[in-house]
Scaffold this motif. Sequence first.
Motif, PDB file in Angstrom:
ATOM      1  N   THR A  49       0.811  -1.209   0.000  1.00 44.02           N
ATOM      2  CA  THR A  49       0.000   0.000   0.000  1.00 44.02           C
ATOM      3  C   THR A  49       0.850   1.267   0.000  1.00 44.02           C
ATOM      4  OG1 THR A  49      -1.684   1.209   1.277  1.00 44.02           O
ATOM      5  CG2 THR A  49      -0.112  -0.105   2.543  1.00 44.02           C
ATOM      6  N   ALA A  50       0.268   2.326  -0.489  1.00 49.44           N
ATOM      7  CA  ALA A  50       0.872   3.653  -0.353  1.00 49.44           C
ATOM      8  C   ALA A  50       0.538   4.215   1.033  1.00 49.44           C
ATOM      9  CB  ALA A  50       0.363   4.588  -1.443  1.00 49.44           C
ATOM     10  N   ASP A  51      -0.391   3.587   1.726  1.00 47.03           N
ATOM     11  CA  ASP A  51      -0.803   3.948   3.094  1.00 47.03           C
ATOM     12  C   ASP A  51      -1.210   5.415   3.191  1.00 47.03           C
ATOM     13  OD1 ASP A  51      -1.470   3.361   5.698  1.00 47.03           O
ATOM     14  OD2 ASP A  51       0.582   3.541   6.456  1.00 47.03           O
ATOM     15  N   THR A  52      -2.177   5.789   2.408  1.00 47.59           N
ATOM     16  CA  THR A  52      -2.680   7.161   2.328  1.00 47.59           C
ATOM     17  C   THR A  52      -2.960   7.765   3.694  1.00 47.59           C
ATOM     18  OG1 THR A  52      -3.671   6.631   0.193  1.00 47.59           O
ATOM     19  CG2 THR A  52      -4.502   8.606   1.332  1.00 47.59           C
ATOM     20  N   PHE A  53      -3.522   6.990   4.596  1.00 44.85           N
ATOM     21  CA  PHE A  53      -3.925   7.503   5.908  1.00 44.85           C
ATOM     22  C   PHE A  53      -2.905   7.211   7.010  1.00 44.85           C
ATOM     23  CE2 PHE A  53      -7.749   6.851   3.420  1.00 44.85           C
ATOM     24  CZ  PHE A  53      -8.383   8.081   3.551  1.00 44.85           C
ATOM     25  N   GLY A  54      -1.856   6.464   6.698  1.00 42.86           N
ATOM     26  CA  GLY A  54      -0.823   6.166   7.687  1.00 42.86           C
ATOM     27  C   GLY A  54      -1.264   5.217   8.786  1.00 42.86           C
ATOM     28  N   THR A  55      -2.218   4.342   8.491  1.00 37.58           N
ATOM     29  CA  THR A  55      -2.798   3.487   9.530  1.00 37.58           C
ATOM     30  C   THR A  55      -2.553   1.993   9.355  1.00 37.58           C
ATOM     31  OG1 THR A  55      -4.864   3.368   8.277  1.00 37.58           O
ATOM     32  CG2 THR A  55      -4.687   5.137   9.925  1.00 37.58           C
ATOM     33  N   VAL A  56      -1.955   1.589   8.241  1.00 41.93           N
ATOM     34  CA  VAL A  56      -1.920   0.167   7.913  1.00 41.93           C
ATOM     35  C   VAL A  56      -1.182  -0.672   8.952  1.00 41.93           C
ATOM     36  CG1 VAL A  56       0.137   0.250   6.420  1.00 41.93           C
ATOM     37  CG2 VAL A  56      -1.604  -1.513   6.051  1.00 41.93           C
ATOM     38  N   ARG A  57      -0.050  -0.220   9.426  1.00 42.07           N
ATOM     39  CA  ARG A  57       0.725  -1.042  10.382  1.00 42.07           C
ATOM     40  C   ARG A  57      -0.032  -1.259  11.692  1.00 42.07           C
ATOM     41  NH1 ARG A  57       5.334  -2.229   7.930  1.00 42.07           N
ATOM     42  NH2 ARG A  57       6.393  -0.682   6.649  1.00 42.07           N
ATOM     43  N   ALA A  58      -0.663  -0.218  12.197  1.00 37.24           N
ATOM     44  CA  ALA A  58      -1.434  -0.354  13.433  1.00 37.24           C
ATOM     45  C   ALA A  58      -2.666  -1.229  13.215  1.00 37.24           C
ATOM     46  CB  ALA A  58      -1.838   1.018  13.955  1.00 37.24           C
ATOM     47  N   ALA A  59      -3.334  -1.044  12.088  1.00 37.37           N
ATOM     48  CA  ALA A  59      -4.561  -1.793  11.814  1.00 37.37           C
ATOM     49  C   ALA A  59      -4.302  -3.291  11.656  1.00 37.37           C
ATOM     50  CB  ALA A  59      -5.243  -1.241  10.575  1.00 37.37           C
ATOM     51  N   LEU A  60      -3.133  -3.648  11.121  1.00 32.98           N
ATOM     52  CA  LEU A  60      -2.835  -5.057  10.866  1.00 32.98           C
ATOM     53  C   LEU A  60      -1.893  -5.672  11.901  1.00 32.98           C
ATOM     54  CD1 LEU A  60      -2.464  -4.896   6.976  1.00 32.98           C
ATOM     55  CD2 LEU A  60      -4.473  -5.594   8.317  1.00 32.98           C
ATOM     56  N   ALA A  61      -1.549  -4.923  12.926  1.00 32.77           N
ATOM     57  CA  ALA A  61      -0.651  -5.431  13.966  1.00 32.77           C
ATOM     58  C   ALA A  61      -1.219  -6.714  14.573  1.00 32.77           C
ATOM     59  CB  ALA A  61      -0.456  -4.377  15.049  1.00 32.77           C
ATOM     60  N   GLY A  62      -0.361  -7.708  14.701  1.00 32.07           N
ATOM     61  CA  GLY A  62      -0.768  -8.973  15.300  1.00 32.07           C
ATOM     62  C   GLY A  62      -1.353  -9.970  14.319  1.00 32.07           C
ATOM     63  N   LEU A  63      -1.611  -9.550  13.091  1.00 31.73           N
ATOM     64  CA  LEU A  63      -2.130 -10.475  12.087  1.00 31.73           C
ATOM     65  C   LEU A  63      -0.969 -11.133  11.344  1.00 31.73           C
ATOM     66  CD1 LEU A  63      -5.123  -8.435  10.626  1.00 31.73           C
ATOM     67  CD2 LEU A  63      -5.225 -10.483  12.049  1.00 31.73           C
ATOM     68  N   PRO A  64      -1.147 -12.352  10.868  1.00 36.71           N
ATOM     69  CA  PRO A  64      -0.072 -13.064  10.163  1.00 36.71           C
ATOM     70  C   PRO A  64       0.041 -12.632   8.698  1.00 36.71           C
ATOM     71  CG  PRO A  64      -1.991 -14.472  10.355  1.00 36.71           C
ATOM     72  CD  PRO A  64      -2.319 -13.199  11.092  1.00 36.71           C
ATOM     73  N   VAL A  65       0.335 -11.359   8.499  1.00 38.45           N
ATOM     74  CA  VAL A  65       0.498 -10.790   7.160  1.00 38.45           C
ATOM     75  C   VAL A  65       1.784  -9.981   7.125  1.00 38.45           C
ATOM     76  CG1 VAL A  65      -2.011 -10.650   6.845  1.00 38.45           C
ATOM     77  CG2 VAL A  65      -0.767  -8.634   7.605  1.00 38.45           C
ATOM     78  N   THR A  66       2.361  -9.850   5.936  1.00 38.93           N
ATOM     79  CA  THR A  66       3.490  -8.951   5.769  1.00 38.93           C
ATOM     80  C   THR A  66       2.948  -7.651   5.191  1.00 38.93           C
ATOM     81  OG1 THR A  66       4.002  -9.728   3.547  1.00 38.93           O
ATOM     82  CG2 THR A  66       5.119 -10.834   5.372  1.00 38.93           C
ATOM     83  N   VAL A  67       3.471  -6.549   5.669  1.00 35.85           N
ATOM     84  CA  VAL A  67       3.031  -5.229   5.215  1.00 35.85           C
ATOM     85  C   VAL A  67       4.189  -4.538   4.521  1.00 35.85           C
ATOM     86  CG1 VAL A  67       2.174  -2.950   5.924  1.00 35.85           C
ATOM     87  CG2 VAL A  67       1.346  -5.026   7.082  1.00 35.85           C
ATOM     88  N   THR A  68       3.927  -4.043   3.320  1.00 42.64           N
ATOM     89  CA  THR A  68       4.898  -3.262   2.575  1.00 42.64           C
ATOM     90  C   THR A  68       4.279  -1.911   2.274  1.00 42.64           C
ATOM     91  OG1 THR A  68       5.835  -5.238   1.555  1.00 42.64           O
ATOM     92  CG2 THR A  68       6.278  -3.126   0.458  1.00 42.64           C
ATOM     93  N   VAL A  69       4.900  -0.844   2.795  1.00 47.22           N
ATOM     94  CA  VAL A  69       4.459   0.515   2.504  1.00 47.22           C
ATOM     95  C   VAL A  69       5.366   1.060   1.411  1.00 47.22           C
ATOM     96  CG1 VAL A  69       4.103   2.840   3.403  1.00 47.22           C
ATOM     97  CG2 VAL A  69       3.553   0.846   4.830  1.00 47.22           C
ATOM     98  N   LEU A  70       4.749   1.458   0.322  1.00 46.54           N
ATOM     99  CA  LEU A  70       5.498   1.928  -0.837  1.00 46.54           C
ATOM    100  C   LEU A  70       6.004   3.355  -0.637  1.00 46.54           C
ATOM    101  CD1 LEU A  70       3.039   0.686  -3.579  1.00 46.54           C
ATOM    102  CD2 LEU A  70       5.236  -0.332  -2.964  1.00 46.54           C
TER     103      LEU A  70
END
Length: 156
Positions: A52-73
């Motif tokens: 994601t480009a993470d427009t709102f800056g919330t992706v890491r907090a929203a997905l914390a604890g889930l078994p996913v990898t997060v990549t902010v572009l």
Amino acid sequence: MFTATIPGTGDVSLTHLVLDYNGTLAKDGALLPGVAERLAALAVSLTVHVITADTFGTVRAALAGLPVTVTVLPPGPEDAAKLAFVQSLGLSATACVGNGRNDRLMLRACAVGLAILGPEGACLDAVLAADAVFADIRDALDVFAHPARLVATLRT
């Protein structure tokens, strides 16, 4: 791993699921209800990536604890960056889900591309690049738990 035989297309064997965040998994930066549980369930059989480009800056907090990898572009041509990411995973082993113009290249290139016409809408380019379109992300995620649904939609 997700496997399905789609009449007229052939066998699909997926190991990766790549998801856009805003407009796909989230509305206005907030994860939609029911998405976290589905991501956790899918992570048992697929490696789940959120890019994601993470427009709102919330992706890491929203997905914390889930078994996913997060990549902010980083800023730049996001469509090319998403495509390069999917190519690095292997196009034939990857399904992608998105709604934006910056998702269109990965949706077209991957083994299975799903567009979401959710509460934030969808770019026509993304819809035309996808193999199937869903009105709700939860329904799109559920096809990976119920392969016959995808087969019924994509068969020729």
